[in-house]
Design a protein around this motif. Structure first.
Motif, short mmCIF file in Angstrom:
data_model
loop_
_atom_site.label_atom_id
_atom_site.label_comp_id
_atom_site.label_asym_id
_atom_site.label_seq_id
_atom_site.Cartn_x
_atom_site.Cartn_y
_atom_site.Cartn_z
N THR A 1 1.29 10.31 -3.84
CA THR A 1 0.35 10.75 -2.71
C THR A 1 0.74 10.21 -1.22
N PRO A 2 1.88 10.26 -1.04
CA PRO A 2 2.63 9.84 0.37
C PRO A 2 1.75 10.51 1.58
N GLU A 3 1.79 9.80 2.58
CA GLU A 3 0.81 10.09 3.64
C GLU A 3 1.68 10.21 5.10
N ARG A 4 2.74 9.34 4.74
CA ARG A 4 3.40 9.55 6.21
C ARG A 4 4.93 9.79 5.97
N SER A 5 5.33 9.92 4.80
CA SER A 5 6.68 10.10 4.29
C SER A 5 6.95 11.35 3.24
N ASN A 6 8.29 11.65 3.18
CA ASN A 6 8.41 12.88 2.01
C ASN A 6 8.20 12.28 0.43
N GLY A 7 8.03 11.08 0.34
CA GLY A 7 7.70 10.57 -0.90
C GLY A 7 8.91 9.91 -1.54
N ALA A 8 9.79 10.10 -1.03
CA ALA A 8 11.50 9.73 -1.57
C ALA A 8 11.32 8.35 -2.32
N LEU A 9 11.89 8.23 -3.19
CA LEU A 9 11.73 6.82 -3.92
C LEU A 9 13.06 5.84 -3.37
N ALA B 1 0.87 -1.17 0.00
CA ALA B 1 -0.11 0.03 -0.05
C ALA B 1 1.07 1.07 0.01
N ALA B 2 1.97 1.26 0.78
CA ALA B 2 2.91 2.36 0.79
C ALA B 2 3.50 2.42 -0.60
N MET B 3 3.88 1.45 -1.20
CA MET B 3 4.35 1.57 -2.60
C MET B 3 3.41 2.28 -3.34
N ILE C 1 14.29 3.02 0.04
CA ILE C 1 14.04 2.22 0.91
C ILE C 1 13.58 2.64 2.30
N VAL C 2 14.11 3.79 2.72
CA VAL C 2 13.86 4.60 3.88
C VAL C 2 12.80 5.18 3.75
N GLY C 3 12.08 5.89 2.49
CA GLY C 3 10.98 6.45 2.26
C GLY C 3 10.03 5.49 2.30
N LEU C 4 10.25 4.33 1.88
CA LEU C 4 9.03 3.39 1.65
C LEU C 4 9.05 2.76 3.22
N ALA C 5 9.85 2.53 3.93
CA ALA C 5 9.75 2.27 5.16
C ALA C 5 8.91 3.01 6.14
N VAL C 6 9.20 4.17 5.88
CA VAL C 6 8.49 5.24 6.72
C VAL C 6 7.03 5.09 6.26
N GLU C 7 6.95 5.07 5.06
CA GLU C 7 5.74 5.56 4.65
C GLU C 7 4.73 4.10 4.98
N ALA C 8 5.35 2.96 4.86
CA ALA C 8 4.60 1.47 5.38
C ALA C 8 4.59 1.78 7.08
N GLY C 9 5.38 2.34 7.72
CA GLY C 9 5.28 2.23 9.10
C GLY C 9 6.04 0.94 9.48
N VAL C 10 7.08 0.52 8.82
CA VAL C 10 8.00 -0.79 9.11
C VAL C 10 9.24 -0.25 9.17
N PRO C 11 10.11 -1.14 10.04
CA PRO C 11 11.45 -0.94 10.05
C PRO C 11 12.04 -1.17 8.63
N CYS C 12 13.34 -0.41 8.26
CA CYS C 12 14.02 -0.63 7.15
C CYS C 12 14.55 -2.04 6.80
N ASN C 13 14.81 -2.79 8.01
CA ASN C 13 15.26 -3.94 7.78
C ASN C 13 14.12 -5.17 7.59
N ALA C 14 12.89 -4.64 7.41
CA ALA C 14 11.75 -5.49 7.06
C ALA C 14 11.94 -5.60 5.21
N LEU C 15 12.47 -4.45 4.82
CA LEU C 15 12.74 -4.52 3.19
C LEU C 15 14.12 -5.05 3.09
N THR C 16 15.11 -4.83 3.59
CA THR C 16 16.65 -5.21 3.38
C THR C 16 16.75 -6.64 3.83
N GLN C 17 15.75 -7.35 4.79
CA GLN C 17 16.14 -8.68 5.32
C GLN C 17 15.01 -9.60 4.99
N ARG C 18 13.79 -9.22 5.25
CA ARG C 18 12.60 -10.25 5.04
C ARG C 18 11.74 -10.07 4.02
#
Length: 146
Positions: A22-30, A13-15, A32-49
């Motif tokens: 139309t980002p809601e929680r982040s600055n809309g940067a493309l 959904a954040a993606m 991984i950090v921006g995506l993690a902030v937008e999704a409300g998950v830690p960065c390692n959720a994207l880099t590891q899981r």
């Protein structure tokens, strides 16, 4: 729904929000950090899981035609700041070298001054003042005769 499945749904959904601009929680940067902030998950959720979602995000972001203007401006500013930092480092190195040279000159002048004071106090050395033009003066006796 397990936390991992919910996490994947939040990332997707954040993606979608970021890629549609139309980002809601982040600055809309493309990023991984921006995506993690937008999704409300830690960065390692994207880099590891969920590396598959990370790769999917990068693929979709690349297909959208590049980075947003705000991110381009920030990247340009970062480059400029790095250049300024390098220039400052060079100037600091030059100034440190100047300080070392000045400290050496000051030390030499101090030692010479102490030696002259010691010679003057001992009254054993003959000190001759230099003329303002640094030319040798004629030697005269006490009465001023040559």
């Amino acid at each position: 729904m397990s936390p991992v499945a919910d996490e994947r749904d939040r990332i997707r959904a954040a993606m979608d929000r970021i890629l549609s601009g139309t980002p809601e929680r982040s600055n809309g940067a493309l990023t991984i950090v921006g995506l993690a902030v937008e999704a409300g998950v830690p960065c390692n959720a994207l880099t590891q899981r969920h590396t598959d979602l990370k790769n999917e995000f990068y693929d979709k972001a690349g297909a959208c035609g590049g980075t947003p203007d705000s991110e381009q401006r920030l990247r340009k500013q970062v480059r400029r700041l790095k250049e300024l930092r390098a220039a400052d480092a060079e100037e600091i190195a030059r100034l440190k070298a100047d300080v070392e040279a000045l400290v050496g000159a000051l030390h030499q002048a101090t030692v010479e001054n102490q030696l002259l004071h010691q010679q003057l106090a001992d009254r054993t050395a003959v000190l001759r003042p230099l003329s303002s033009q640094h030319q040798p003066q004629k030697r005269t006796d006490r009465l001023g005769h040559s």
